[in-house]
Write an enzyme that holds these catalytic residues in place. Structure first.
Site, PDB file in Angstrom:
ATOM      1  N   GLY A   1     -23.932  -4.697   3.808  1.00 31.71           N
ATOM      2  CA  GLY A   1     -22.686  -5.456   3.920  1.00 31.71           C
ATOM      3  C   GLY A   1     -21.572  -4.480   4.237  1.00 31.71           C
ATOM      4  O   GLY A   1     -21.805  -3.453   4.862  1.00 31.71           O
TER       5      GLY A   1
ATOM      6  N   LYS B   1     -19.984  -6.168  11.035  1.00 33.03           N
ATOM      7  CA  LYS B   1     -19.078  -6.507  12.149  1.00 33.03           C
ATOM      8  C   LYS B   1     -19.325  -5.603  13.367  1.00 33.03           C
ATOM      9  O   LYS B   1     -19.140  -6.020  14.507  1.00 33.03           O
ATOM     10  CB  LYS B   1     -17.612  -6.492  11.712  1.00 33.03           C
ATOM     11  CG  LYS B   1     -17.052  -5.175  11.220  1.00 33.03           C
ATOM     12  CD  LYS B   1     -16.174  -4.476  12.231  1.00 33.03           C
ATOM     13  CE  LYS B   1     -15.561  -3.207  11.662  1.00 33.03           C
ATOM     14  NZ  LYS B   1     -15.159  -2.226  12.635  1.00 33.03           N
TER      15      LYS B   1
ATOM     16  N   LYS C   1       0.839  -1.206   0.000  1.00 26.59           N
ATOM     17  CA  LYS C   1       0.000   0.000   0.000  1.00 26.59           C
ATOM     18  C   LYS C   1       0.872   1.254   0.000  1.00 26.59           C
ATOM     19  O   LYS C   1       0.639   2.188  -0.757  1.00 26.59           O
ATOM     20  CB  LYS C   1      -0.870   0.019   1.266  1.00 26.59           C
ATOM     21  CG  LYS C   1      -2.313  -0.348   1.029  1.00 26.59           C
ATOM     22  CD  LYS C   1      -3.131  -0.178   2.290  1.00 26.59           C
ATOM     23  CE  LYS C   1      -4.284  -1.153   2.268  1.00 26.59           C
ATOM     24  NZ  LYS C   1      -5.071  -1.180   3.485  1.00 26.59           N
TER      25      LYS C   1
ATOM     26  N   ARG D   1     -18.409   8.057   5.131  1.00 24.01           N
ATOM     27  CA  ARG D   1     -19.027   6.979   4.361  1.00 24.01           C
ATOM     28  C   ARG D   1     -18.153   6.699   3.158  1.00 24.01           C
ATOM     29  O   ARG D   1     -17.770   7.641   2.451  1.00 24.01           O
ATOM     30  CB  ARG D   1     -20.430   7.405   3.883  1.00 24.01           C
ATOM     31  CG  ARG D   1     -21.410   7.707   4.995  1.00 24.01           C
ATOM     32  CD  ARG D   1     -22.529   8.610   4.495  1.00 24.01           C
ATOM     33  NE  ARG D   1     -22.017   9.873   3.977  1.00 24.01           N
ATOM     34  CZ  ARG D   1     -22.694  10.707   3.195  1.00 24.01           C
ATOM     35  NH1 ARG D   1     -23.938  10.428   2.838  1.00 24.01           N
ATOM     36  NH2 ARG D   1     -22.155  11.836   2.776  1.00 24.01           N
TER      37      ARG D   1
ATOM     38  N   GLY E   1     -34.186  -4.717  -0.076  1.00 27.57           N
ATOM     39  CA  GLY E   1     -33.443  -5.481  -1.073  1.00 27.57           C
ATOM     40  C   GLY E   1     -32.589  -6.546  -0.425  1.00 27.57           C
ATOM     41  O   GLY E   1     -33.022  -7.193   0.540  1.00 27.57           O
TER      42      GLY E   1
ATOM     43  N   CYS F   1     -18.120  -2.425   7.866  1.00 31.27           N
ATOM     44  CA  CYS F   1     -18.521  -1.767   9.121  1.00 31.27           C
ATOM     45  C   CYS F   1     -19.803  -2.333   9.730  1.00 31.27           C
ATOM     46  O   CYS F   1     -19.748  -2.989  10.764  1.00 31.27           O
ATOM     47  CB  CYS F   1     -18.645  -0.267   8.916  1.00 31.27           C
ATOM     48  SG  CYS F   1     -17.036   0.522   8.696  1.00 31.27           S
TER      49      CYS F   1
HETATM   50  N1  LIG Z   1     -14.154   2.091   6.126  1.00 27.53           N
HETATM   51  C1  LIG Z   1     -15.038   2.946   6.606  1.00 27.53           C
HETATM   52  O1  LIG Z   1     -15.896   3.486   5.875  1.00 27.53           O
HETATM   53  C2  LIG Z   1     -15.052   3.301   8.063  1.00 27.53           C
HETATM   54  C3  LIG Z   1     -15.919   4.330   8.524  1.00 27.53           C
HETATM   55  C4  LIG Z   1     -15.927   4.630   9.880  1.00 27.53           C
HETATM   56  C5  LIG Z   1     -15.121   3.928  10.764  1.00 27.53           C
HETATM   57  N2  LIG Z   1     -14.295   2.944  10.293  1.00 27.53           N
HETATM   58  C6  LIG Z   1     -13.464   2.226  11.268  1.00 27.53           C
HETATM   59  O2  LIG Z   1     -12.113   2.633  11.024  1.00 27.53           O
HETATM   60  C7  LIG Z   1     -11.234   1.523  11.295  1.00 27.53           C
HETATM   61  C8  LIG Z   1     -10.405   1.239  10.041  1.00 27.53           C
HETATM   62  O3  LIG Z   1     -11.296   0.811   9.016  1.00 27.53           O
HETATM   63  P1  LIG Z   1     -10.808   0.590   7.514  1.00 27.53           P
HETATM   64  O4  LIG Z   1     -12.015   0.238   6.732  1.00 27.53           O
HETATM   65  O5  LIG Z   1      -9.984   1.761   7.077  1.00 27.53           O
HETATM   66  O6  LIG Z   1      -9.854  -0.674   7.718  1.00 27.53           O
HETATM   67  P2  LIG Z   1      -8.749  -1.252   6.716  1.00 27.53           P
HETATM   68  O7  LIG Z   1      -8.520  -2.647   7.158  1.00 27.53           O
HETATM   69  O8  LIG Z   1      -9.147  -0.954   5.310  1.00 27.53           O
HETATM   70  O9  LIG Z   1      -7.460  -0.373   7.010  1.00 27.53           O
HETATM   71  C9  LIG Z   1      -6.723  -0.507   8.192  1.00 27.53           C
HETATM   72  C10 LIG Z   1      -5.251  -0.303   7.864  1.00 27.53           C
HETATM   73  O10 LIG Z   1      -4.499  -0.438   9.080  1.00 27.53           O
HETATM   74  C11 LIG Z   1      -3.252  -1.013   8.721  1.00 27.53           C
HETATM   75  N3  LIG Z   1      -2.565  -1.532   9.913  1.00 27.53           N
HETATM   76  C12 LIG Z   1      -2.805  -2.668  10.598  1.00 27.53           C
HETATM   77  N4  LIG Z   1      -1.938  -2.774  11.641  1.00 27.53           N
HETATM   78  C13 LIG Z   1      -1.148  -1.679  11.621  1.00 27.53           C
HETATM   79  C14 LIG Z   1      -0.088  -1.207  12.456  1.00 27.53           C
HETATM   80  N5  LIG Z   1       0.335  -1.906  13.521  1.00 27.53           N
HETATM   81  N6  LIG Z   1       0.511  -0.039  12.125  1.00 27.53           N
HETATM   82  C15 LIG Z   1       0.085   0.674  11.037  1.00 27.53           C
HETATM   83  N7  LIG Z   1      -0.925   0.271  10.229  1.00 27.53           N
HETATM   84  C16 LIG Z   1      -1.541  -0.883  10.524  1.00 27.53           C
HETATM   85  C17 LIG Z   1      -3.631  -2.082   7.716  1.00 27.53           C
HETATM   86  O11 LIG Z   1      -2.511  -2.511   6.951  1.00 27.53           O
HETATM   87  C18 LIG Z   1      -4.680  -1.338   6.881  1.00 27.53           C
HETATM   88  O12 LIG Z   1      -4.078  -0.662   5.787  1.00 27.53           O
HETATM   89  C19 LIG Z   1     -12.134   0.364  11.719  1.00 27.53           C
HETATM   90  O13 LIG Z   1     -12.219   0.350  13.132  1.00 27.53           O
HETATM   91  C20 LIG Z   1     -13.476   0.720  11.107  1.00 27.53           C
HETATM   92  O14 LIG Z   1     -14.551   0.140  11.806  1.00 27.53           O
HETATM   93  C21 LIG Z   1     -14.239   2.632   8.971  1.00 27.53           C
END
Ligand SMILES: NC(=O)c1ccc[n+]([C@@H]2O[C@H](COP(=O)([O-])OP(=O)(O)OC[C@H]3O[C@@H](n4cnc5c(N)ncnc54)[C@H](O)[C@@H]3O)[C@@H](O)[C@H]2O)c1
Length: 414
Positions: free
Chosen positions: A238, A244, A17, A133, A234, A241
Site C-alpha cells: 500500500g 499509484k 505543516k 523509503r 500477506g 507510492c
Molecule cells: N513518500 C515517499 O516515500 C516517496 C519516495 C519516493 C518518491 N516520492 C515521490 O515524491 C513526491 C512527493 O511525495 P510525498 O509522499 O512527499 O507527498 P506528500 O503529499 O506527502 O507531500 C507533498 C507536499 O507538497 C506540498 N505542495 C503541494 N502543492 C504545493 C505548491 N504549489 N507549493 C509548495 N508545496 C506544495 C503539499 O502541501 C505537501 O506537503 C511524489 O511524486 C512521490 O511519488 C515519494
C-alpha cells in the site's frame, strides 16, 4: 541538507505543516528525523515558509510535490506539481537550477523543460527521482544508494552531480536523458510491486493446493538471481507510492499505445487488491456472523516505522469488517492520529492491551516490532477467543500455537 551545511528554505502551501515545523515539531513520524531536525534548527540554516518569493536567492530549487492518482482514473494528477513549477519559475534566481524529484509519467520533464526554454531567466531543469523509503528516510537521504539525474545534455547535469558528490561521494551516479531518469523510478517501483504480487499469486495457489507460501518464498529466495527480499507474502503493498505509481505507469502506457506491454501490471494490481479481500474472507469464515464481534486490529500504517496511512491494506480491511458490522478496534504505535483524521468513524485505542481485551479475533496487519514481539502467553489472557490472523506471516507459529493460539494466514494452513 541543512545538517550537511547548506542553507535550506522549505516552502509548502500547507500553512499548518509550516507552522508545526516553525514551532519545532516534525508533523509526521519518521525515525531519527525529529532529533536531526532539532539539532539542525539551532544552526539557523533551515527556514520554513509559505512565501515562495523567499527562494529568490537559491541556486538549486527542488520540487518535491505530491503526484497522487487522479480522481478520474489511473493517471497521475500533476496539477499541484505544475502549479508549483510555474510559481518556482516566477520566483527563481536567474541562472538557477530547478530539480524535479517527484515521481512523474515519462515525458513530463521534457514538456516542462520546453516551458523553461521560453523564459529569459536562463533556468535549467534536471529530473532527479527520489528513492528514499519511508521509515529509512534519514539514512537513505544522507547515504543514497544511487543518484539518477536526467537532463537535456550532460553538461546541464554537472552542477547537481557535483552537489551530490559533496553529500555522498560513494553513491553511483547515473546521468542520462529525461525519459530514462523518469523511467528508472517507475520501473523500480513496478519491479518491487511485481515481486510482492508474484509471491501473493503463489499464496493463492498455495491456498488452493495446501502448499506453504512462506517455505516456498524461503526456498526460491536462496537463489540469488531471485533473492528473498520483497517476497513477504500477506495482505500486500500500500502507501503513497507503489499503488499509484503502477497505475500511473499503466495509464501512461495506454497513451503510448503500450497497453499490452504493461498489462501484467494490471494483474499484479488486482492480485494486490485481492490479498485484502482474501484477508476479510478469512476473518468472516472465522467469525461467522460478524455483527457485534470484537476484532482487534494491530496496525493502521501501510508499513511499520511510518505513520503514513495512504492506501493502507490494514485500514481497508478494518474499514470493511466494520462496515460488515464487526466491532473493530484499531491500534498502532504512530498512525492513530492520521488514521482517525481519514476515517473518524472507526474506533482507535492507543493501548494494545485494551485493543486485545475481549477480542473474538485478533488481526496483525502491520508488522511493527512491538506486535511481532508480543508474548502470546501473556496476551492470551486478554482475548475472548485466542485466534490470530497473521496478515504479514511474521509470527513464530510454534510459539503461538504452544501458547494455545489458533493461527490463520494467507497462503498456508496450520
Ligand atoms: N513518500 C515517499 O516515500 C516517496 C519516495 C519516493 C518518491 N516520492 C515521490 O515524491 C513526491 C512527493 O511525495 P510525498 O509522499 O512527499 O507527498 P506528500 O503529499 O506527502 O507531500 C507533498 C507536499 O507538497 C506540498 N505542495 C503541494 N502543492 C504545493 C505548491 N504549489 N507549493 C509548495 N508545496 C506544495 C503539499 O502541501 C505537501 O506537503 C511524489 O511524486 C512521490 O511519488 C515519494
Amino acid at each position: 541538507m541543512a545538517s550537511l551545511g547548506y542553507e535550506v528554505i522549505v516552502v509548502d502551501v500547507d500553512p499548518e505543516k509550516i507552522e508545526q515545523f516553525n514551532q519545532g515539531t516534525v508533523p509526521f513520524f519518521e525515525p531519527g528525523l525529529t532529533d536531526l531536525f532539532r539539532t539542525v534548527r539551532q544552526s539557523q540554516r533551515l527556514l520554513f515558509t509559505t512565501d515562495l518569493t523567499k527562494i529568490a536567492d537559491c541556486d538549486i530549487n527542488f520540487l518535491c510535490i505530491g503526484t497522487p492518482q487522479s480522481s478520474a482514473g489511473f493517471s497521475a494528477d500533476l496539477s499541484a506539481l505544475e502549479r508549483a513549477f510555474n510559481s518556482v519559475i516566477a520566483s527563481a534566481k536567474v541562472g538557477s537550477l530547478i530539480v524535479g524529484k517527484s515521481t512523474v509519467p515519462v515525458g513530463t520533464a521534457e514538456r516542462l523543460a520546453k516551458v523553461i526554454s521560453t523564459q529569459k531567466k536562463k533556468l535549467t531543469l534536471n529530473w532527479n527521482p527520489e528513492f528514499l523509503r519511508e521509515g529509512h528516510a534519514v539514512s537513505d537521504t544522507l547515504e543514497p544508494n544511487r543518484i539518477v539525474i536526467g537532463a537535456e545534455a550532460q553538461e546541464n547535469a554537472e552542477k547537481l552531480a557535483d552537489f551530490y558528490k559533496s553529500i555522498s561521494p560513494k553513491a553511483p551516479q547515473f546521468i542520462t536523458n529525461f525519459p530514462t531518469a523518469e523511467l528508472v523510478k517507475v520501473a523500480a517501483n513496478a519491479f518491487l510491486a511485481t515481486k510482492i504480487s508474484f509471491i501473493n499469486a503463489m499464496s493463492e495457489v498455495a491456498d488452493a493446493t495446501g502448499a506453504d507460501v512462506t517455505v516456498l518464498a524461503d526456498a526460491i529466495g536462496v537463489d540469488d538471481r531471485i533473492g528473498r527480499k520483497f517476497l513477504g507474502s500477506g495482505i500486500g503493498f500500500g502507501g503513497g507510492c507503489l499503488p499509484k505509481d503502477i497505475r500511473a505507469f499503466l495509464a501512461r502506457a495506454d497513451e503510448l499505445e503500450l497497453g499490452e506491454t504493461l498489462a501484467f501490471l494490471k494483474e499484479f494490481d488486482l492480485i494486490n487488491q485481492r490479498a485484502r479481500t482474501r484477508a476479510v474472507a478469512v476473518a468472516l469464515k472465522e467469525l461467522g456472523n460478524p455483527k457485534g464481534k470484537k476484532v482487534a486490529i494491530l496496525g493502521a500504517a501501510f508499513k511499520p516505522e511510518s505513520d503514513d496511512i495512504r492506501d493502507s491494506p490494514a485500514l481497508e480491511i478494518a474499514e470493511t469488517l466494520s462496515t460488515l458490522g464487526a466491532n473493530v478496534v484499531i491500534t498502532d504505535p504512530q498512525a492513530l492520529h492520521s488514521a482517525a483524521a481519514k476515517l473518524p468513524k472507526l474506533t482507535y485505542n492507543d493501548s494494545v492491551t485494551e485493543t486485545l481485551r475481549g477480542a473474538d479475533l485478533t488481526m496483525l496487519l502491520t508488522e511493527w516490532g512491538a506486535y511481532r514481539s508480543l508474548d502470546p502467553v501473556q496476551v492470551i489472557e486478554l482475548v475472548k477467543t485466542p485466534t490470530i490472523f497473521d496478515g504479514r506471516n511474521v509470527l513464530d507459529v510454534k510459539t503461538w500455537q504452544v501458547a494455545g493460539w489458533k493461527l490463520l494466514a494467507l497462503g498456508r494452513t496450520f
